[in-house]
Design a protein around this motif. Structure first.
Motif, PDB file in Angstrom:
ATOM      1  N   THR A 224       0.828  -1.137  -0.167  1.00  0.00           N
ATOM      2  CA  THR A 224      -0.119  -0.077   0.011  1.00  0.00           C
ATOM      3  C   THR A 224       0.768   1.156  -0.131  1.00  0.00           C
ATOM      4  O   THR A 224       0.745   2.223  -0.627  1.00  0.00           O
ATOM      5  CB  THR A 224      -0.862  -0.022   1.107  1.00  0.00           C
ATOM      6  OG1 THR A 224      -1.848  -1.407   1.191  1.00  0.00           O
ATOM      7  CG2 THR A 224      -1.869   1.252   1.111  1.00  0.00           C
ATOM      8  N   GLY A 225       2.062   1.218   0.718  1.00  0.00           N
ATOM      9  CA  GLY A 225       2.988   2.357   0.719  1.00  0.00           C
ATOM     10  C   GLY A 225       3.559   2.358  -0.604  1.00  0.00           C
ATOM     11  O   GLY A 225       3.571   3.639  -0.976  1.00  0.00           O
ATOM     12  N   VAL A 226       3.899   1.425  -1.324  1.00  0.00           N
ATOM     13  CA  VAL A 226       4.469   1.611  -2.713  1.00  0.00           C
ATOM     14  C   VAL A 226       3.411   2.174  -3.773  1.00  0.00           C
ATOM     15  O   VAL A 226       3.894   3.209  -4.667  1.00  0.00           O
ATOM     16  CB  VAL A 226       4.918   0.393  -3.171  1.00  0.00           C
ATOM     17  CG1 VAL A 226       5.057   0.430  -4.784  1.00  0.00           C
ATOM     18  CG2 VAL A 226       5.948  -0.192  -2.524  1.00  0.00           C
ATOM     19  N   ILE A 227       2.202   1.783  -3.775  1.00  0.00           N
ATOM     20  CA  ILE A 227       0.930   2.139  -4.354  1.00  0.00           C
ATOM     21  C   ILE A 227       0.838   3.718  -4.368  1.00  0.00           C
ATOM     22  O   ILE A 227       0.481   4.455  -5.270  1.00  0.00           O
ATOM     23  CB  ILE A 227      -0.214   1.677  -4.194  1.00  0.00           C
ATOM     24  CG1 ILE A 227      -0.162   0.047  -4.788  1.00  0.00           C
ATOM     25  CG2 ILE A 227      -1.593   2.005  -4.784  1.00  0.00           C
ATOM     26  CD1 ILE A 227      -1.299  -0.907  -4.315  1.00  0.00           C
ATOM     27  N   ALA A 228       0.716   4.086  -2.915  1.00  0.00           N
ATOM     28  CA  ALA A 228       0.521   5.501  -2.266  1.00  0.00           C
ATOM     29  C   ALA A 228       1.737   6.382  -2.922  1.00  0.00           C
ATOM     30  O   ALA A 228       1.468   7.384  -3.621  1.00  0.00           O
ATOM     31  CB  ALA A 228       0.467   5.623  -0.989  1.00  0.00           C
ATOM     32  N   ALA A 229       3.054   5.886  -2.910  1.00  0.00           N
ATOM     33  CA  ALA A 229       4.054   6.634  -3.384  1.00  0.00           C
ATOM     34  C   ALA A 229       3.959   6.846  -4.981  1.00  0.00           C
ATOM     35  O   ALA A 229       4.245   7.929  -5.309  1.00  0.00           O
ATOM     36  CB  ALA A 229       5.404   6.012  -2.893  1.00  0.00           C
ATOM     37  N   PHE A 230       3.736   6.008  -5.905  1.00  0.00           N
ATOM     38  CA  PHE A 230       3.773   6.025  -7.113  1.00  0.00           C
ATOM     39  C   PHE A 230       2.496   6.644  -7.996  1.00  0.00           C
ATOM     40  O   PHE A 230       2.501   7.486  -8.818  1.00  0.00           O
ATOM     41  CB  PHE A 230       3.792   4.494  -7.733  1.00  0.00           C
ATOM     42  CG  PHE A 230       5.382   4.209  -7.786  1.00  0.00           C
ATOM     43  CD1 PHE A 230       5.858   4.597  -9.067  1.00  0.00           C
ATOM     44  CD2 PHE A 230       5.829   3.522  -6.779  1.00  0.00           C
ATOM     45  CE1 PHE A 230       7.102   4.144  -9.282  1.00  0.00           C
ATOM     46  CE2 PHE A 230       7.145   3.007  -7.045  1.00  0.00           C
ATOM     47  CZ  PHE A 230       7.883   3.495  -8.420  1.00  0.00           C
TER      48      PHE A 230
END
Length: 332
Positions: A224-230
């Protein structure tokens, strides 16, 4: 407290977003290289604001009010040794100047070669900014080669400009700054290495502390952190493109940046999921670093036109030619 987020998202960040657009309009700034530098102020400032709002400002930067002010007022990341910023000695300044000269000559050679061909070396069926490519067109070596050359030009230009601006901070502040671009097109060992340690380290750190960590902490999920960052990166680049090309009639805003960064976010999610498989360990030991880099870059090149297409049709490279030494030779 809720009031922090109301003020931050309702007042501060919108003000910071509108200010560069207002300056570009009032001062009638038409050079797209200068426009990029101005909208870049919003990107860095907004990410620093998010870090402060969510409590993820790097610890050494909050050790004292002086450290925090230095960190927040500098466009790039000040280098710290423990709790103290690292002093920029004469040897460091000479080293940075040498890198700047290197990038200046390299970019001049690249632009001299590409400008003769209107930045499209290989003929393809669809224009670079088009969304009409089929799978066969996306995987065409001509299409991928054009995307590589433009991305390499953009990467080198980003390295040159960030080194130049960093030198100003080095001299004015008297401290070292972290290098922003570390040859991502020729040395990346994985998608996460490309985006996390090489392409734009300053924005990466801002996204990591301002988007990735808050999302991961709240949802207890790395993915979820990766999705939010991208997702945030895609939206930021949509804003950057608007700030640079808002008055260009040929540039149409169709969420291409968001699509591009969604694809790369998916690549990194796949890397995190499958990188422990024996086949990838075997490949990393058997293949040369150059082959690995080729495979990493090739995973994004088919859709890289979504990222670089507007820079071509919007005349960005034509504008930055004014700052470079162009070699005029019919044999190039």
């Amino acid at each position: 407290p809720t009031s922090i987020f109301l003020i931050g998202f309702g007042v501060v960040i919108p003000f910071v977003a509108l200010e560069p657009l207002y300056l570009i309009n009032v001062l009638d700034i038409r050079n797209k290289g200068l426009r990029m530098m101005i909208v870049g102020l919003f990107v860095q400032t907004s990410l620093r604001i998010l870090q402060a709002m969510y409590g993820f400002t790097p610890i050494p930067r909050t050790a004292s009010l002086k450290n925090f002010m230095i960190y927040f007022s500098c466009l790039f990341d000040i280098s710290f040794d423990g709790q103290m910023p690292v002093r920029a000695k004469s040897q460091y300044i000479r080293k940075q100047l040498a890198k700047l000269v290197r990038d200046y000559f390299l970019l001049s050679i690249i632009i001299s070669f590409l400008s003769k061909r209107d930045y499209i070396v290989f003929e393809t069926e669809f224009e670079s900014h088009s969304l009409e490519h089929g799978l066969k067109d996306l995987l065409s070596w001509r299409h991928m080669a054009n995307n590589f050359l433009i991305a390499y030009c953009l990467s080198t230009g980003l390295s040159q400009s960030t080194l130049g601006v960093s030198l100003i901070y080095n001299l004015v502040y008297g401290f070292e700054t972290d290098e922003v671009v570390l040859n991502p097109m020729l040395k990346s060992s994985s998608p996460s290495d490309f985006w996390g340690r090489r392409w734009n380290n300053s924005v990466h750190k801002g996204l990591k502390n301002g988007c990735y960590k808050p999302a991961r902490s709240y949802f207890k999920s790395r993915l979820t952190g990766v999705i939010a960052a991208f997702l945030a990166s895609g939206l930021i680049h949509e804003y950057v493109n608007f700030g640079i090309f808002f008055d260009e009639p040929d540039v149409r805003f169709r969420w291409k940046q968001l699509l591009f960064f969604a694809w790369n976010g998916m690549l990194i999610a796949m890397e995190y999921t499958f990188r422990r498989l024996p086949i990838f360990h075997w490949l990393s030991r058997r293949l040369s670093p150059h082959v690995v880099t080729f495979l990493v870059i090739s995973s994004a090149l088919p859709v890289a036109h979504l990222f670089v297409g507007d820079y071509l049709i919007g005349g960005y490279f034509k504008d930055i030619e004014m700052a470079e030494f162009i070699i005029s030779c019919d044999k190039l």
